[in-house]
Design an enzyme around this catalytic site. Sequence first.
Site, PDB file in Angstrom:
ATOM      1  N   GLU A   1       0.846  -1.191   0.000  1.00 51.76           N
ATOM      2  CA  GLU A   1       0.000   0.000   0.000  1.00 51.76           C
ATOM      3  C   GLU A   1       0.884   1.245   0.000  1.00 51.76           C
ATOM      4  OE1 GLU A   1      -4.224  -0.911   2.201  1.00 51.76           O
ATOM      5  OE2 GLU A   1      -2.616  -0.074   3.413  1.00 51.76           O
ATOM      6  N   CYS A   2       0.707   2.109  -0.965  1.00 53.68           N
ATOM      7  CA  CYS A   2       1.366   3.409  -1.019  1.00 53.68           C
ATOM      8  C   CYS A   2       2.889   3.249  -0.885  1.00 53.68           C
ATOM      9  CB  CYS A   2       0.781   4.331   0.045  1.00 53.68           C
ATOM     10  SG  CYS A   2       1.055   6.091  -0.313  1.00 53.68           S
TER      11      CYS A   2
END
Length: 432
Positions: A323-324
């Site tokens: 994530e990210c």
Amino acid sequence: MIAAPRSGSGKTTIALGLLRAFRRRGLAVVGLKSGPDYIDPAFHAAASGVEGVNLDSWAMAPDLLAALAGRATAGQALALCEASMGLFDGVPAPPGRSGASADVAAALGMPILLVVDVSGQAQSAAAVVKGCATYDGRLSVAGVILNRVGSERHRRLAAEAIETLGIPVVGALPRSDRLALPERHLGLVQAGETDALDARLDAIADVVEAHVDCGRVLELASAFNLAAPAPGAVALRPPGQRIALARDEAFSFIYPHLVAGWRAAGAEIVAFSPLADEPPAADCDVCWLPGGYPELHAGKLAAAEGFREGLRRFAETKPAHGECGGYMALGRSLVDASGVSHRMAGLLGVGTSFAKRRMTLGYRQARLSADCALGTAGAALRGHEFHYATIVLAGDDDPFALVADAYGTAPSPAGSRRGRVTGSFFHVIAEP
């Protein structure tokens, strides 16, 4: 709920000061946060000694919102929920699901303690308070704290005007630079990185106790009895029975309610540190790389050969998701703020840059493009994006999901999927 008419009014400082002040008085108190935010809740936990939870009326179904609040406040004498942005700021949505802090307060019956920055005004502050008190009939503004007061005369003019509305002013903090906490590009510097954090929190509590009637605040926080947590309310099903979770200064942005929900469902969390050159445990079922600040540690990550090789071996037979910041680490390269390119894991074709900065912020609804660790093809997830990194090399991977914002734009392909490896800038909060 500690709220304000707008961002920058001092909500975080006052919330931290009150949490630490009540803790020092021996009161069991917990801090909650309305809306998506990784950093403030860690400061809340440091101030109160208790881990709280994020409550989001856009991403979370009403039963999940109530269940998370009920679990977090069980056994606590007081809960202080810090609002996000302005009290009524949200996105177009059905009633009660806009993401505004007002929706969270209304759903849980929380009275509002309104923080008003009175710099540049005096009696006019009463008009602002009256607007907040009457704009939404679901809410009760129980009291006001004035912030950035210039003098005793200034305090008296603003306070007397507000109290003619029948709303008590329970505190007035002077203008001060002593209360500032260090900031970074995604908000405050993380709690674990803030020098002498306990001393800073005590100093903030000292100022708050000197200028706020904490006893009156406690009286105004009329107890709200939440329903017993719904046993079936789950934000996101565990992606595996044993989850290898990256946890260090580069990878720390994962919501506590997700980890707690996975554990409650019987999953085991096995933490490892990429910065310490640790690979994911080979006996885990899935590897999860959360967001964080890999751009601040890109050189160290590039040199972590044991981590990268272990991650590659893991992903040959088991799923890995980023994530990210975790997405950036799974990619081919990461360009830091000084323009230096660093080799990343290379499990996805994306290349990202922090030298070419552009803020991307907002709610997102994702629909998975194929079966992966987060669910089956077509499954919907709600979450958000908040990053400054840009994509400078798209690669030729398949998309992770079709993603749309909260304003009705058409869904578009986002993220990357190659074999068992997936990633995107999307942070998941819950299933709709």
